[in-house]
Design a protein around this motif. Sequence first.
Motif, mmCIF file in Angstrom:
data_model
loop_
_atom_site.group_PDB
_atom_site.id
_atom_site.type_symbol
_atom_site.label_atom_id
_atom_site.label_comp_id
_atom_site.label_asym_id
_atom_site.label_seq_id
_atom_site.Cartn_x
_atom_site.Cartn_y
_atom_site.Cartn_z
ATOM 1 N N ASP A 146 -5.240 -5.308 -8.480
ATOM 2 C CA ASP A 146 -4.512 -5.171 -7.231
ATOM 3 C C ASP A 146 -3.824 -3.807 -7.128
ATOM 4 O O ASP A 146 -2.603 -3.711 -7.007
ATOM 5 N N PRO A 147 -4.627 -2.744 -7.182
ATOM 6 C CA PRO A 147 -4.063 -1.397 -7.121
ATOM 7 C C PRO A 147 -3.430 -1.126 -5.755
ATOM 8 O O PRO A 147 -3.738 -1.829 -4.800
ATOM 9 N N VAL A 148 -2.569 -0.141 -5.680
ATOM 10 C CA VAL A 148 -1.976 0.191 -4.381
ATOM 11 C C VAL A 148 -2.875 1.138 -3.598
ATOM 12 O O VAL A 148 -2.692 1.319 -2.399
ATOM 13 N N VAL A 149 -3.836 1.745 -4.283
ATOM 14 C CA VAL A 149 -4.720 2.725 -3.668
ATOM 15 C C VAL A 149 -6.134 2.497 -4.178
ATOM 16 O O VAL A 149 -6.330 2.115 -5.326
ATOM 17 N N LEU A 150 -7.097 2.737 -3.289
ATOM 18 C CA LEU A 150 -8.491 2.583 -3.669
ATOM 19 C C LEU A 150 -9.205 3.923 -3.454
ATOM 20 O O LEU A 150 -9.091 4.517 -2.379
ATOM 21 N N LEU A 151 -9.907 4.381 -4.472
ATOM 22 C CA LEU A 151 -10.703 5.600 -4.353
ATOM 23 C C LEU A 151 -12.166 5.208 -4.486
ATOM 24 O O LEU A 151 -12.549 4.545 -5.455
ATOM 25 N N MET A 152 -12.997 5.595 -3.521
ATOM 26 C CA MET A 152 -14.394 5.192 -3.557
ATOM 27 C C MET A 152 -15.276 6.413 -3.389
ATOM 28 O O MET A 152 -15.181 7.131 -2.400
ATOM 29 N N ASP A 153 -16.132 6.643 -4.368
ATOM 30 C CA ASP A 153 -16.987 7.829 -4.363
ATOM 31 C C ASP A 153 -18.431 7.423 -4.100
ATOM 32 O O ASP A 153 -19.141 7.012 -5.011
ATOM 33 N N ALA A 164 0.850 -1.207 0.000
ATOM 34 C CA ALA A 164 0.000 0.000 0.000
ATOM 35 C C ALA A 164 0.880 1.250 0.000
ATOM 36 O O ALA A 164 1.937 1.259 0.606
ATOM 37 N N ALA A 165 0.401 2.260 -0.700
ATOM 38 C CA ALA A 165 1.169 3.495 -0.825
ATOM 39 C C ALA A 165 0.501 4.610 -0.037
ATOM 40 O O ALA A 165 -0.712 4.628 0.117
ATOM 41 N N ALA A 166 1.304 5.542 0.435
ATOM 42 C CA ALA A 166 0.730 6.724 1.071
ATOM 43 C C ALA A 166 0.346 7.736 -0.001
ATOM 44 O O ALA A 166 0.960 7.784 -1.070
ATOM 45 N N LEU A 180 -15.487 -3.452 5.570
ATOM 46 C CA LEU A 180 -14.533 -3.380 6.676
ATOM 47 C C LEU A 180 -13.761 -4.686 6.820
ATOM 48 O O LEU A 180 -12.553 -4.689 7.046
ATOM 49 N N ARG A 181 -14.469 -5.795 6.652
ATOM 50 C CA ARG A 181 -13.829 -7.099 6.739
ATOM 51 C C ARG A 181 -12.813 -7.265 5.606
ATOM 52 O O ARG A 181 -11.690 -7.685 5.811
ATOM 53 N N LEU A 182 -13.252 -6.897 4.399
ATOM 54 C CA LEU A 182 -12.372 -6.975 3.233
ATOM 55 C C LEU A 182 -11.138 -6.103 3.435
ATOM 56 O O LEU A 182 -10.004 -6.498 3.169
ATOM 57 N N GLN A 183 -11.382 -4.918 3.958
ATOM 58 C CA GLN A 183 -10.311 -3.951 4.180
ATOM 59 C C GLN A 183 -9.294 -4.476 5.201
ATOM 60 O O GLN A 183 -8.093 -4.286 5.043
ATOM 61 N N ALA A 184 -9.809 -5.164 6.220
ATOM 62 C CA ALA A 184 -8.909 -5.734 7.228
ATOM 63 C C ALA A 184 -7.989 -6.767 6.577
ATOM 64 O O ALA A 184 -6.857 -6.964 6.995
ATOM 65 N N GLU A 185 -8.495 -7.397 5.534
ATOM 66 C CA GLU A 185 -7.725 -8.419 4.835
ATOM 67 C C GLU A 185 -6.720 -7.796 3.863
ATOM 68 O O GLU A 185 -5.567 -8.184 3.833
ATOM 69 N N VAL A 186 -7.152 -6.825 3.064
ATOM 70 C CA VAL A 186 -6.279 -6.322 1.996
ATOM 71 C C VAL A 186 -5.478 -5.075 2.387
ATOM 72 O O VAL A 186 -4.457 -4.781 1.780
ATOM 73 N N LEU A 194 -3.254 17.353 2.690
ATOM 74 C CA LEU A 194 -3.764 16.211 3.434
ATOM 75 C C LEU A 194 -2.864 15.013 3.170
ATOM 76 O O LEU A 194 -2.490 14.776 2.023
ATOM 77 N N SER A 195 -2.516 14.271 4.227
ATOM 78 C CA SER A 195 -1.728 13.049 4.033
ATOM 79 C C SER A 195 -2.519 11.840 4.481
ATOM 80 O O SER A 195 -3.077 11.838 5.572
ATOM 81 N N VAL A 196 -2.548 10.839 3.640
ATOM 82 C CA VAL A 196 -3.196 9.575 3.980
ATOM 83 C C VAL A 196 -2.097 8.534 4.184
ATOM 84 O O VAL A 196 -1.409 8.172 3.232
ATOM 85 N N PRO A 197 -1.898 8.066 5.437
ATOM 86 C CA PRO A 197 -0.835 7.087 5.689
ATOM 87 C C PRO A 197 -1.112 5.774 4.956
ATOM 88 O O PRO A 197 -2.269 5.400 4.766
ATOM 89 N N ALA A 198 -0.048 5.078 4.582
ATOM 90 C CA ALA A 198 -0.182 3.799 3.867
ATOM 91 C C ALA A 198 -1.031 2.832 4.682
ATOM 92 O O ALA A 198 -0.855 2.702 5.891
ATOM 93 N N GLY A 199 -1.971 2.192 4.020
ATOM 94 C CA GLY A 199 -2.793 1.175 4.661
ATOM 95 C C GLY A 199 -3.986 1.708 5.426
ATOM 96 O O GLY A 199 -4.775 0.933 5.952
ATOM 97 N N GLU A 200 -4.139 3.035 5.490
ATOM 98 C CA GLU A 200 -5.278 3.586 6.226
ATOM 99 C C GLU A 200 -6.451 3.907 5.317
ATOM 100 O O GLU A 200 -6.292 4.146 4.118
ATOM 101 N N LEU A 201 -7.627 3.921 5.933
ATOM 102 C CA LEU A 201 -8.835 4.292 5.216
ATOM 103 C C LEU A 201 -9.285 5.661 5.724
ATOM 104 O O LEU A 201 -9.607 5.810 6.906
ATOM 105 N N VAL A 202 -9.241 6.644 4.832
ATOM 106 C CA VAL A 202 -9.671 7.991 5.198
ATOM 107 C C VAL A 202 -11.014 8.269 4.540
ATOM 108 O O VAL A 202 -11.194 8.011 3.344
#
Length: 230
Positions: free
Chosen positions: A156-163, A1-3, A182-188, A25-33
Amino acid sequence: AAAIRLDGLSKSYPNGTVAVAELSLSVPAGELVTLVGPSGCGKSTILRMINRLVEPTGGHIYLDDEDITDADPVVLRRRIGYAIQDVGLFPHQTVRENVATVPRLLGWPRAKVRERVDELLDLVGLDGGQYGKRYPNELSGGQRQRVGVARALAADPVVLLMDEPFSAVDPIARTRLQEEFLRLQAEVRKTTVFVTHDVDEAVRLGDRIAVLSEGGKLEQYAPPAEILGR
Ligand code: ADP
Ligand code: ADP
């Protein structure tokens, strides 16, 4: 995952609308903002600048430490997955074909695409045998959203954008989609920027919440507990 880092990011549309003004704004790697704020405050514009569907009028966007402000959107597609409210599934393609869109664009071998599609449908809880050959209009709203999420994750992108990916479904389906996401996110553990106008959704899903006001102005940026004053 990328920041992801946004530095003084701005967008004024040609008609004079200031959609986003000097957003940092900074989004740390692996976090969901989650980006939350009223309709018209610039949320979609921010996502569309990150994946280069909209040209910024100022500032910079970094993926890890690489400046992608002027990157080729087609090249970025491999690294950035994108899911939107009305999903944007191709109506004349089956579920499997829809999920395979980006890997095919990237020229993956057929067997690898097939394997990946099976894995993704499984990940989002859709039975490929039952639903894979269906067309989008033969699915429920919630099932379509799952296909949209599977498609966004396909390469398998390094970043996910969801609108607002879950906004078009009924409240019960929506709660389920949120839980499963949330479950999926905990996995990937993808670095994710998730746009919503729903504060409950922002709180439920976000590791951090960015509260925006008109003109893409950042009012608060903190973990949910802090935003709620707990
Ligand atoms: P949100 O996603 O928070 O609802 P948007 O990013 O869609 O906000 O829009 C932010 C502002 O920019 C709004 O005032 C909207 O009307 C305006 N806007 C969005 N797209 C365009 C466009 N293509 N041309 C002109 N104005 C636009
Ligand atoms: P078309 O050639 O039919 O316009 P595209 O090749 O532009 O289709 O995109 C196919 C699909 O890929 C889009 O519907 C979009 O949802 C999805 N997609 C995946 N990643 C991205 C991204 N980073 N930016 C834009 N679209 C993306």
